[in-house]
Design a protein around this motif. Structure first.
Motif, PDB file in Angstrom:
ATOM      1  N   VAL A 120      42.693   0.615  42.660  1.00  0.00           N
ATOM      2  CA  VAL A 120      41.713   1.291  41.807  1.00  0.00           C
ATOM      3  C   VAL A 120      41.235   0.325  40.726  1.00  0.00           C
ATOM      4  CG1 VAL A 120      41.379   3.208  40.178  1.00  0.00           C
ATOM      5  CG2 VAL A 120      42.839   3.512  42.192  1.00  0.00           C
ATOM      6  N   ARG A 121      39.928   0.260  40.512  1.00  0.00           N
ATOM      7  CA  ARG A 121      39.387  -0.505  39.382  1.00  0.00           C
ATOM      8  C   ARG A 121      39.346   0.451  38.203  1.00  0.00           C
ATOM      9  NH1 ARG A 121      37.509  -5.187  38.427  1.00  0.00           N
ATOM     10  NH2 ARG A 121      37.304  -5.736  40.618  1.00  0.00           N
ATOM     11  N   THR A 122      40.116   0.149  37.169  1.00  0.00           N
ATOM     12  CA  THR A 122      40.262   1.070  36.039  1.00  0.00           C
ATOM     13  C   THR A 122      39.193   0.884  34.962  1.00  0.00           C
ATOM     14  OG1 THR A 122      41.839  -0.438  35.006  1.00  0.00           O
ATOM     15  CG2 THR A 122      42.738   1.311  36.408  1.00  0.00           C
ATOM     16  N   THR A 123      38.507  -0.256  34.974  1.00  0.00           N
ATOM     17  CA  THR A 123      37.400  -0.488  34.047  1.00  0.00           C
ATOM     18  C   THR A 123      36.249  -1.105  34.830  1.00  0.00           C
ATOM     19  OG1 THR A 123      38.157  -2.704  33.440  1.00  0.00           O
ATOM     20  CG2 THR A 123      38.940  -0.884  32.073  1.00  0.00           C
ATOM     21  N   ARG A 124      35.057  -1.047  34.260  1.00  0.00           N
ATOM     22  CA  ARG A 124      33.887  -1.592  34.974  1.00  0.00           C
ATOM     23  C   ARG A 124      33.990  -3.096  35.171  1.00  0.00           C
ATOM     24  NH1 ARG A 124      28.907   0.588  36.107  1.00  0.00           N
ATOM     25  NH2 ARG A 124      28.084  -1.447  35.666  1.00  0.00           N
ATOM     26  N   LYS A 125      34.573  -3.789  34.210  1.00  0.00           N
ATOM     27  CA  LYS A 125      34.675  -5.246  34.309  1.00  0.00           C
ATOM     28  C   LYS A 125      36.144  -5.634  34.200  1.00  0.00           C
ATOM     29  CE  LYS A 125      30.171  -5.893  32.297  1.00  0.00           C
ATOM     30  NZ  LYS A 125      29.383  -6.431  31.207  1.00  0.00           N
ATOM     31  N   GLY A 126      36.785  -5.871  35.325  1.00  0.00           N
ATOM     32  CA  GLY A 126      38.178  -6.300  35.286  1.00  0.00           C
ATOM     33  C   GLY A 126      39.120  -5.226  35.739  1.00  0.00           C
ATOM     34  N   GLY A 127      40.026  -4.830  34.856  1.00  0.00           N
ATOM     35  CA  GLY A 127      41.062  -3.845  35.045  1.00  0.00           C
ATOM     36  C   GLY A 127      41.331  -3.305  36.434  1.00  0.00           C
ATOM     37  N   LEU A 128      42.345  -3.827  37.084  1.00  0.00           N
ATOM     38  CA  LEU A 128      42.761  -3.313  38.382  1.00  0.00           C
ATOM     39  C   LEU A 128      44.135  -2.686  38.262  1.00  0.00           C
ATOM     40  CD1 LEU A 128      41.740  -6.214  40.794  1.00  0.00           C
ATOM     41  CD2 LEU A 128      40.686  -3.968  40.616  1.00  0.00           C
ATOM     42  N   SER A 129      44.337  -1.591  38.959  1.00  0.00           N
ATOM     43  CA  SER A 129      45.656  -0.970  39.005  1.00  0.00           C
ATOM     44  C   SER A 129      46.552  -1.783  39.925  1.00  0.00           C
ATOM     45  CB  SER A 129      45.544   0.455  39.561  1.00  0.00           C
ATOM     46  OG  SER A 129      45.269   0.408  40.958  1.00  0.00           O
ATOM     47  N   ALA A 130      47.822  -1.494  39.881  1.00  0.00           N
ATOM     48  CA  ALA A 130      48.716  -2.025  40.909  1.00  0.00           C
ATOM     49  C   ALA A 130      48.293  -1.366  42.221  1.00  0.00           C
ATOM     50  CB  ALA A 130      50.161  -1.673  40.570  1.00  0.00           C
ATOM     51  N   PRO A 131      48.606  -1.974  43.365  1.00  0.00           N
ATOM     52  CA  PRO A 131      48.265  -1.302  44.629  1.00  0.00           C
ATOM     53  C   PRO A 131      48.870   0.100  44.667  1.00  0.00           C
ATOM     54  CG  PRO A 131      48.887  -3.564  45.040  1.00  0.00           C
ATOM     55  CD  PRO A 131      49.184  -3.299  43.587  1.00  0.00           C
ATOM     56  N   CYS A 132      48.083   1.054  45.125  1.00  0.00           N
ATOM     57  CA  CYS A 132      48.479   2.457  45.202  1.00  0.00           C
ATOM     58  C   CYS A 132      48.742   2.835  46.656  1.00  0.00           C
ATOM     59  CB  CYS A 132      47.357   3.347  44.674  1.00  0.00           C
ATOM     60  SG  CYS A 132      46.830   2.987  42.995  1.00  0.00           S
ATOM     61  N   GLU A 133      49.519   3.893  46.826  1.00  0.00           N
ATOM     62  CA  GLU A 133      49.798   4.386  48.165  1.00  0.00           C
ATOM     63  C   GLU A 133      49.835   5.912  48.118  1.00  0.00           C
ATOM     64  OE1 GLU A 133      52.566   2.414  51.204  1.00  0.00           O
ATOM     65  OE2 GLU A 133      53.788   3.990  50.297  1.00  0.00           O
ATOM     66  N   ALA A 134      49.210   6.533  49.112  1.00  0.00           N
ATOM     67  CA  ALA A 134      49.193   7.992  49.182  1.00  0.00           C
ATOM     68  C   ALA A 134      49.055   8.428  50.634  1.00  0.00           C
ATOM     69  CB  ALA A 134      48.038   8.559  48.359  1.00  0.00           C
ATOM     70  N   ARG A 135      49.632   9.572  50.941  1.00  0.00           N
ATOM     71  CA  ARG A 135      49.490  10.134  52.289  1.00  0.00           C
ATOM     72  C   ARG A 135      48.062  10.653  52.448  1.00  0.00           C
ATOM     73  NH1 ARG A 135      53.165  12.635  55.892  1.00  0.00           N
ATOM     74  NH2 ARG A 135      54.747  12.670  54.271  1.00  0.00           N
ATOM     75  N   ALA A 136      47.457  10.340  53.569  1.00  0.00           N
ATOM     76  CA  ALA A 136      46.100  10.805  53.853  1.00  0.00           C
ATOM     77  C   ALA A 136      46.128  12.283  54.225  1.00  0.00           C
ATOM     78  CB  ALA A 136      45.500   9.990  54.988  1.00  0.00           C
ATOM     79  N   LEU A 137      45.183  13.031  53.690  1.00  0.00           N
ATOM     80  CA  LEU A 137      44.999  14.423  54.097  1.00  0.00           C
ATOM     81  C   LEU A 137      44.099  14.485  55.330  1.00  0.00           C
ATOM     82  CD1 LEU A 137      44.402  16.109  50.628  1.00  0.00           C
ATOM     83  CD2 LEU A 137      46.512  16.072  51.982  1.00  0.00           C
ATOM     84  N   GLY A 138      43.350  13.416  55.537  1.00  0.00           N
ATOM     85  CA  GLY A 138      42.438  13.343  56.676  1.00  0.00           C
ATOM     86  C   GLY A 138      41.128  12.719  56.263  1.00  0.00           C
ATOM     87  N   ARG A 139      40.201  12.689  57.221  1.00  0.00           N
ATOM     88  CA  ARG A 139      38.855  12.169  56.972  1.00  0.00           C
ATOM     89  C   ARG A 139      37.867  13.311  57.141  1.00  0.00           C
ATOM     90  NH1 ARG A 139      37.737   6.166  58.757  1.00  0.00           N
ATOM     91  NH2 ARG A 139      35.687   6.933  58.253  1.00  0.00           N
ATOM     92  N   ARG A 140      36.882  13.332  56.226  1.00  0.00           N
ATOM     93  CA  ARG A 140      35.854  14.364  56.309  1.00  0.00           C
ATOM     94  C   ARG A 140      34.504  13.754  55.956  1.00  0.00           C
ATOM     95  NH1 ARG A 140      39.691  17.698  53.266  1.00  0.00           N
ATOM     96  NH2 ARG A 140      38.311  17.728  51.484  1.00  0.00           N
ATOM     97  N   ALA A 141      33.469  14.411  56.413  1.00  0.00           N
ATOM     98  CA  ALA A 141      32.113  13.995  56.074  1.00  0.00           C
ATOM     99  C   ALA A 141      31.795  14.427  54.647  1.00  0.00           C
ATOM    100  CB  ALA A 141      31.119  14.609  57.046  1.00  0.00           C
ATOM    101  N   VAL A 142      31.207  13.518  53.881  1.00  0.00           N
ATOM    102  CA  VAL A 142      30.788  13.795  52.509  1.00  0.00           C
ATOM    103  C   VAL A 142      29.333  13.373  52.385  1.00  0.00           C
ATOM    104  CG1 VAL A 142      31.137  13.224  50.065  1.00  0.00           C
ATOM    105  CG2 VAL A 142      33.114  13.424  51.589  1.00  0.00           C
TER     106      VAL A 142
END
Length: 149
Positions: free
Chosen positions: A56-78
């Motif tokens: 995740v980019r936490t600010t517009r210029k710079g700021g990156l989070s540590a790598p994140c991990e989450a279980r997928a709920l699935g894929r949907r059309a948006v």
């Protein structure tokens, strides 16, 4: 009946389940789903389901989070505000906003050219918050208290 908290059109919040302590979000009652900008995304098929790794980019210029991990709920059309439809991965993320913690479905996408890395849609807001477009940054996420050294 619980009191509904009034928020501004943009607020700072936290995503504790992803290790993000502060993030600017646009609160959009016109958008059904919530969308989070990710810099990159990897899909990992495991015995217990599909997992997503991303940053995740936490600010517009710079700021990156540590790598994140989450279980997928699935894929949907948006369908975005321009009428373009894409398939997006969805996760469930814990959100902390205005002293409340709750789970919300969030899709992961490229919001690089948007002002806010997170768009918080009406499904996440429903029954919890009212949005007053004349307000801006009316709430501040709780920050960790540093212990004296």
């Amino acid at each position: 009946m619980t009191d509904v908290i009034t928020l501004g059109w943009r607020e700072r919040l936290a995503l504790p389940s992803l290790g993000v302590s502060v993030l600017k979000a646009k609160l959009d009652t016109g958008a059904r789903t919530s969308s989070l900008h990710v810099e990159w995304l990897e899909v990992d098929e495991r015995a217990d389901g599909t997992w997503l790794r991303f940053q995740v980019r936490t600010t517009r210029k710079g700021g990156l989070s540590a790598p994140c991990e989450a279980r997928a709920l699935g894929r949907r059309a948006v369908t975005d505000s321009g009428g373009h439809t894409t398939e997006r991965w969805f996760i469930e993320a814990e959100i902390e906003l205005a002293g409340q913690r709750f789970l919300a479905e969030v899709n992961l996408t490229n919001r690089r050219h948007m002002l806010f890395p997170l768009l918080l849609g009406r499904t996440a807001l429903l029954g919890r918050f009212r949005v007053d477009p004349s307000l801006s940054y009316s709430q501040t996420p709780r920050r960790a208290v540093r212990e004296p050294t």
